[in-house]
Scaffold this motif. Structure first.
Motif, PDB file in Angstrom:
ATOM      1  N   UNK A 179       0.834  -1.197   0.000  1.00  0.00           N
ATOM      2  CA  UNK A 179       0.000   0.000   0.000  1.00  0.00           C
ATOM      3  C   UNK A 179       0.871   1.250   0.000  1.00  0.00           C
ATOM      4  N   UNK A 180       0.239   2.392  -0.138  1.00  0.00           N
ATOM      5  CA  UNK A 180       0.923   3.666   0.076  1.00  0.00           C
ATOM      6  C   UNK A 180       1.408   3.699   1.518  1.00  0.00           C
ATOM      7  N   UNK A 181       2.632   4.165   1.759  1.00  0.00           N
ATOM      8  CA  UNK A 181       3.092   4.235   3.133  1.00  0.00           C
ATOM      9  C   UNK A 181       4.592   4.298   3.285  1.00  0.00           C
ATOM     10  N   UNK A 182       5.030   4.160   4.534  1.00  0.00           N
ATOM     11  CA  UNK A 182       6.438   4.226   4.902  1.00  0.00           C
ATOM     12  C   UNK A 182       7.040   2.828   4.942  1.00  0.00           C
ATOM     13  N   UNK A 183       8.132   2.650   4.229  1.00  0.00           N
ATOM     14  CA  UNK A 183       8.853   1.383   4.179  1.00  0.00           C
ATOM     15  C   UNK A 183      10.298   1.620   4.604  1.00  0.00           C
ATOM     16  N   UNK A 184      11.022   0.533   4.809  1.00  0.00           N
ATOM     17  CA  UNK A 184      12.458   0.687   5.028  1.00  0.00           C
ATOM     18  C   UNK A 184      13.211  -0.519   4.472  1.00  0.00           C
ATOM     19  N   UNK A 185      14.413  -0.217   4.008  1.00  0.00           N
ATOM     20  CA  UNK A 185      15.364  -1.242   3.578  1.00  0.00           C
ATOM     21  C   UNK A 185      16.287  -1.487   4.763  1.00  0.00           C
ATOM     22  N   UNK A 186      16.347  -2.699   5.226  1.00  0.00           N
ATOM     23  CA  UNK A 186      17.300  -3.045   6.262  1.00  0.00           C
ATOM     24  C   UNK A 186      18.467  -3.777   5.637  1.00  0.00           C
ATOM     25  N   UNK A 187      19.675  -3.473   6.050  1.00  0.00           N
ATOM     26  CA  UNK A 187      20.810  -4.219   5.508  1.00  0.00           C
ATOM     27  C   UNK A 187      21.883  -4.433   6.562  1.00  0.00           C
ATOM     28  N   UNK A 188      22.576  -5.548   6.412  1.00  0.00           N
ATOM     29  CA  UNK A 188      23.648  -5.928   7.311  1.00  0.00           C
ATOM     30  C   UNK A 188      24.548  -6.901   6.549  1.00  0.00           C
ATOM     31  N   UNK A 189      25.359  -7.655   7.251  1.00  0.00           N
ATOM     32  CA  UNK A 189      26.137  -8.724   6.626  1.00  0.00           C
ATOM     33  C   UNK A 189      25.538 -10.055   7.056  1.00  0.00           C
ATOM     34  N   UNK A 190      25.742 -11.071   6.234  1.00  0.00           N
ATOM     35  CA  UNK A 190      25.217 -12.397   6.577  1.00  0.00           C
ATOM     36  C   UNK A 190      25.896 -12.919   7.841  1.00  0.00           C
ATOM     37  N   UNK A 191      27.215 -12.717   7.914  1.00  0.00           N
ATOM     38  CA  UNK A 191      27.957 -13.163   9.084  1.00  0.00           C
ATOM     39  C   UNK A 191      27.976 -12.044  10.126  1.00  0.00           C
ATOM     40  N   UNK A 192      28.039 -12.423  11.382  1.00  0.00           N
ATOM     41  CA  UNK A 192      28.125 -11.435  12.449  1.00  0.00           C
ATOM     42  C   UNK A 192      29.432 -10.663  12.321  1.00  0.00           C
ATOM     43  N   UNK A 193      29.349  -9.340  12.380  1.00  0.00           N
ATOM     44  CA  UNK A 193      30.555  -8.533  12.266  1.00  0.00           C
ATOM     45  C   UNK A 193      30.237  -7.125  11.829  1.00  0.00           C
ATOM     46  N   UNK A 194      31.286  -6.382  11.468  1.00  0.00           N
ATOM     47  CA  UNK A 194      31.121  -4.991  11.081  1.00  0.00           C
ATOM     48  C   UNK A 194      30.658  -4.867   9.623  1.00  0.00           C
ATOM     49  N   UNK A 195      29.879  -3.826   9.380  1.00  0.00           N
ATOM     50  CA  UNK A 195      29.464  -3.475   8.020  1.00  0.00           C
ATOM     51  C   UNK A 195      30.286  -2.259   7.626  1.00  0.00           C
ATOM     52  N   UNK A 196      31.027  -2.371   6.532  1.00  0.00           N
ATOM     53  CA  UNK A 196      31.940  -1.288   6.153  1.00  0.00           C
ATOM     54  C   UNK A 196      32.096  -1.231   4.641  1.00  0.00           C
ATOM     55  N   UNK A 197      31.711  -0.112   4.048  1.00  0.00           N
ATOM     56  CA  UNK A 197      31.913   0.052   2.612  1.00  0.00           C
ATOM     57  C   UNK A 197      30.795   0.831   1.942  1.00  0.00           C
ATOM     58  N   UNK A 198      31.022   1.172   0.678  1.00  0.00           N
ATOM     59  CA  UNK A 198      29.989   1.857  -0.104  1.00  0.00           C
ATOM     60  C   UNK A 198      29.001   0.830  -0.650  1.00  0.00           C
ATOM     61  N   UNK A 199      27.834   1.323  -1.047  1.00  0.00           N
ATOM     62  CA  UNK A 199      26.836   0.418  -1.616  1.00  0.00           C
ATOM     63  C   UNK A 199      25.899   1.184  -2.546  1.00  0.00           C
ATOM     64  N   UNK A 200      25.298   0.453  -3.455  1.00  0.00           N
ATOM     65  CA  UNK A 200      24.220   0.963  -4.295  1.00  0.00           C
ATOM     66  C   UNK A 200      22.971   0.170  -3.959  1.00  0.00           C
ATOM     67  N   UNK A 201      21.908   0.859  -3.566  1.00  0.00           N
ATOM     68  CA  UNK A 201      20.622   0.210  -3.310  1.00  0.00           C
ATOM     69  C   UNK A 201      19.615   0.742  -4.318  1.00  0.00           C
ATOM     70  N   UNK A 202      18.800  -0.148  -4.877  1.00  0.00           N
ATOM     71  CA  UNK A 202      17.795   0.254  -5.853  1.00  0.00           C
ATOM     72  C   UNK A 202      16.451  -0.384  -5.534  1.00  0.00           C
ATOM     73  N   UNK A 203      15.390   0.409  -5.677  1.00  0.00           N
ATOM     74  CA  UNK A 203      14.025  -0.099  -5.573  1.00  0.00           C
ATOM     75  C   UNK A 203      13.378   0.039  -6.943  1.00  0.00           C
ATOM     76  N   UNK A 204      12.764  -1.050  -7.416  1.00  0.00           N
ATOM     77  CA  UNK A 204      12.132  -1.043  -8.722  1.00  0.00           C
ATOM     78  C   UNK A 204      10.653  -1.370  -8.628  1.00  0.00           C
ATOM     79  N   UNK A 205       9.882  -0.823  -9.569  1.00  0.00           N
ATOM     80  CA  UNK A 205       8.443  -1.089  -9.633  1.00  0.00           C
ATOM     81  C   UNK A 205       8.025  -1.251 -11.087  1.00  0.00           C
ATOM     82  N   UNK A 206       7.056  -2.138 -11.369  1.00  0.00           N
ATOM     83  CA  UNK A 206       6.585  -2.309 -12.745  1.00  0.00           C
ATOM     84  C   UNK A 206       5.655  -1.189 -13.198  1.00  0.00           C
TER      85      UNK A 206
END
Length: 226
Positions: A179-206
């Protein structure tokens, strides 16, 4: 000696090509299929919003199940039949149009640091823009998650650790409908540890969704919506 030198040069060249190829991002395809002659192809998303960001150790938003999670908040202004989400680290030289530049990206865009991406797509109980400022008390429902996707470019390490998911609206379930509303992208690493670096995130819709905004803070989201 000449043979060894030639082999070394070829190895370095191959490694360089692997790194270059790792930065190439293909068209973001939806789950909608169309048959063209004998071939069935997935149609690309017609609307893709890009976000370039940087995750620094110790700046996580939440520790959940032992993992350090970071969030990108997204305002979706209309009902959508499907949303696609993908993340690549490092951001590399992927071509993006009108990308939203997140905090820390410009200062770190040349960094070689990257992380094994793990992504989630969550929908909140906030459905109107005037309630976003009070979203600290919102309820969040996880719609989908992904760790590794073979559809994504390999990371400089040679591993397929970038992520992609597609989520189709479940109209029969009010909690899981897009629906219309507030969403969020959550991200981390698969393994336990620090997250460090650049990233590109994209949301797509048809379908076209004019007015989609993204920010790593609620305050930044509200500022973009003015």
């Amino acid at each position: 000696m000449k043979f060894i030198k030639k082999v070394s040069v070829l190895f370095i060249f191959a490694l360089a090509m692997t790194t270059v190829n790792a930065q190439k991002l293909k068209s973001f395809e939806s789950s909608i299929e169309k048959k063209v002659g004998p071939v069935t192809k997935k149609l690309p998303y017609t609307d893709v919003i890009s976000y370039l960001g940087h995750a620094a150790p110790g700046s996580e938003d939440e520790v959940k199940d032992g993992k350090k999670f970071y969030y990108i908040y997204v305002w979706i202004p209309a009902v959508a039949p499907e949303l696609g989400l993908r993340m690549m680290s490092p951001a590399g030289s992927a071509k993006t149009k009108n990308a939203i530049i997140g905090a820390g990206y410009e200062d770190n865009k040349d960094s070689e640091d990257f992380f094994d991406t793990y992504i989630t797509l969550e929908r909140s109980s906030v459905f109107t823009a005037d309630k976003i400022a009070d979203s600290a008390s919102a309820t969040w429902t996880k719609l989908a998650s992904n760790d590794d996707s073979s559809e994504m470019p390999k990371q400089p390490s040679g591993s397929s650790y970038n992520s992609l998911l597609r989520y189709e609206s479940q109209t029969g379930d009010p909690l899981k409908a897009l629906t219309k509303g507030l969403y969020r992208i959550g991200f981390t690493t698969y393994k336990t540890g620090e997250v460090n670096g650049t990233f590109l995130a994209q949301i797509g819709s048809p379908v076209k969704l004019p007015g989609v905004v993204m920010s790593n803070t609620i305050e930044g989201l509200l500022e973009q919506m003015k």
